[in-house]
Scaffold this motif. Structure first.
Motif, mmCIF file in Angstrom:
data_model
loop_
_atom_site.group_PDB
_atom_site.id
_atom_site.type_symbol
_atom_site.label_atom_id
_atom_site.label_comp_id
_atom_site.label_asym_id
_atom_site.label_seq_id
_atom_site.Cartn_x
_atom_site.Cartn_y
_atom_site.Cartn_z
ATOM 1 N N ALA A 47 0.548 -1.905 0.041
ATOM 2 C CA ALA A 47 0.015 -0.052 -0.334
ATOM 3 C C ALA A 47 1.007 1.242 -0.087
ATOM 4 O O ALA A 47 0.794 2.474 -0.786
ATOM 5 C CB ALA A 47 -0.964 -0.235 1.036
ATOM 6 N N GLU A 48 2.142 1.057 0.798
ATOM 7 C CA GLU A 48 2.714 2.503 0.561
ATOM 8 C C GLU A 48 3.219 2.893 -0.443
ATOM 9 O O GLU A 48 3.501 3.712 -1.174
ATOM 10 C CB GLU A 48 4.047 2.101 1.717
ATOM 11 N N ASN A 85 -4.504 0.445 1.842
ATOM 12 C CA ASN A 85 -4.887 0.389 3.581
ATOM 13 C C ASN A 85 -6.113 0.985 3.700
ATOM 14 O O ASN A 85 -6.486 1.169 3.564
ATOM 15 C CB ASN A 85 -3.533 1.547 3.504
ATOM 16 N N PRO A 86 -5.992 0.500 4.899
ATOM 17 C CA PRO A 86 -5.309 -0.348 6.095
ATOM 18 C C PRO A 86 -4.348 -2.123 6.089
ATOM 19 O O PRO A 86 -4.000 -2.135 7.297
ATOM 20 C CB PRO A 86 -5.351 0.369 7.662
ATOM 21 N N ASP A 100 -2.164 -3.305 4.672
ATOM 22 C CA ASP A 100 -0.858 -3.609 5.076
ATOM 23 C C ASP A 100 -0.789 -4.162 6.201
ATOM 24 O O ASP A 100 0.321 -4.611 6.609
ATOM 25 C CB ASP A 100 0.441 -2.736 5.230
ATOM 26 N N TYR A 107 -1.356 2.488 9.658
ATOM 27 C CA TYR A 107 -1.801 2.416 8.287
ATOM 28 C C TYR A 107 -3.185 2.612 8.056
ATOM 29 O O TYR A 107 -3.249 3.698 7.032
ATOM 30 C CB TYR A 107 -1.798 0.809 7.767
#
Length: 473
Positions: free
Chosen positions: A121-122, A153-154, A156, A238
């Motif tokens: 997700a980052e 996200n969240p 992750d 996240y």
């Protein structure tokens, strides 16, 4: 326009009183819209829920009762329905409707592949935000259009869990990354008697060799309370990550020139257990996993009639999303879909809603929630076939759970076997059967999914025989 997060619980928002997280973008959506406080996933697992969003049907009808199924080819999806109604349709981000590419009925401006379904997700969320904002700022928006941006996200937090399957959770307090006082407390329902649960739930999450994520289960079993609190703290970070990216899209929408003519809906596919019932991730019908945010909003210059209000008297099922979008778009929904449009409740308080919402999870557990009670039960697996409805065991009840959500919001006291609540159990059981009788439940069509269902049924049957065969009703 539809914005979604992945694995976001209904109560993880600073504007709703959670002081351990900061969510200005989500609060902004809520401040301009109507927040439906009692919204439930139809299936709190990624692919089944996303397929339900896109079809207005339940997972046991679509061929995707768990991650890895395949949407039946004859079922129309939301993109196709809106295109037939004259809309240009656009998709950005996570798709995860197994068996049907997003490009079948959407112009994909970013993502849409199965590979974006989990993790990263980052990278993905920032790109989802930039491409969606760029689309809105392009100045050449077709009319009418439907746009959905599905953030990762969240979710992750799942990858965070996988990271510590074979090594210890870092001690962030000892490393002076965070003060212990800043770690969220354990939930009130952290300690829980798992003997109350259905056999399928125990098999899925509580015993060695469980269906999936057994490495995480084993690691979590050795966690200290500080580890659990660190896990919740990381989950909130996240949440803040996705909130920042949502904010970029909101800024672009407000500057686009089309905000006055755009209805914005925000929701999530499912929640996150966050240590409730000593659980991680989703896959349960408890509120932390199954209850989701659901806001109908507008960032235009003319506010919605009930802007900023919280609606806690109307039950919402995730299948209502399809009907609500079709209603606002002026497009007829196909036969065979379920759900009720929420447009009337957005415009006026006191509008009648549904009496109950139906939920199912990983094809074994299912439940009914009404204005006060939640009922959960399971199919008794059959030894020689996948226990996917419809089957010969449709009306054979396994273990049952009944919770009084008014008196016991943490769902810790199972009333299903309390004689004083026997009438309520009968009523809820009947509602469940009535709902399933109206559904078009179909056998799985994908060979891989059939094999998965058969294996999970075998594991559950082993637990059933070992634990409580006498509980069958």
């Amino acid at each position: 326009m539809l914005l979604t997060a992945d694995q976001l619980s209904w109560n993880v928002r600073s504007g709703a009183g959670n002081r351990y997280v900061s969510t200005p973008a989500m609060d902004r959506i809520a401040g301009r819209g109507v927040t439906f406080q009692r919204a439930y996933a139809s299936d709190p697992v990624c692919a089944p829920q996303r397929t339900s969003w896109m079809t207005g049907r339940y997972g046991s009808e679509t061929g995707t009762p768990f991650n890895g199924g395949r949407l039946h080819p004859d079922i129309a999806d939301l993109g196709a329905v809106l295109r037939e109604g004259g809309y240009s349709t656009f998709h950005a981000g996570k798709w995860h409707v197994d068996g049907r590419p997003a490009a079948t009925s959407f112009d994909v401006i970013f993502g849409g592949q199965r590979e974006i379904a989990a993790g990263g997700a980052e990278i993905h969320d920032a790109t989802i935000a930039r491409t969606t904002a760029g689309f809105l700022a392009s100045g050449a928006l077709p009319e009418p259009f439907y746009l959905q941006a599905h953030f990762v996200n969240p979710h992750d937090v799942c990858e965070y869990l996988h990271r510590f399957e074979s090594r210890n959770m870092p001690d962030l307090v000892a490393q002076e990354i965070v003060a212990e006082a800043e770690l969220p407390p354990l939930p009130d329902n952290f300690d829980f008697d798992i003997a109350q649960e259905t056999v399928a739930q125990i098999a899925a999450r509580r015993v060695p060799g469980c269906y999936i994520h057994d490495g995480i289960r084993a690691a979590v079993a050795g966690w200290s309370e500080l580890d659990w609190r660190t896990y919740i703290w990381r989950y909130y970070r996240y949440v803040e990550d996705v909130d920042r990216n949502i904010g970029l899209v909101l800024d672009a929408l407000e500057s686009s020139g089309v905000a006055d003519d755009t209805i914005l809906i925000f929701t999530a596919d499912h929640g996150e257990s966050c240590a409730s019932h000593h659980m991680f991730q989703k896959f349960t019908l408890y509120d932390e996993s199954a209850r989701v945010p659901f806001v109908v909003s507008s960032l235009g210059s003319v506010a919605l009639p009930r802007a900023g209000e919280v609606e806690d008297g109307v039950l919402v099922s995730a299948v209502d999303l399809f009907s609500t979008i079709c209603d606002y778009a002026g497009v007829a929904r196909p036969a065979g879909t379920h759900g009720m449009s929420l447009r009337g409740s957005v415009d006026s308080a006191g509008t009648a809603g549904r009496e109950w919402a139906y939920m199912e999870v990983n094809f074994l557990g299912r439940g009914i929630v009404d204005s006060r009670f939640k009922y959960i039960t399971e199919y008794v697996p059959e030894p020689e076939r996948a226990a996917l409805p419809p089957n010969g065991q449709r009306n054979v009840q396994g273990r049952e759970q009944l919770y009084d959500l008014l008196q016991d919001p943490g769902e810790t006291v199972n009333l299903a076997y309390d004689p004083q609540h026997s009438g309520i159990v009968v009523r809820m059981r009947q509602r469940l059967r009535e709902t399933e009788a109206r559904m078009s439940q179909r056998p799985l069509g994908d060979p891989g999914a059939i094999a998965t269902a058969a294996e999970w049924s075998r594991q559950t049957l082993e637990q059933w025989r070992a634990l409580v065969p006498r509980d069958a009703k």
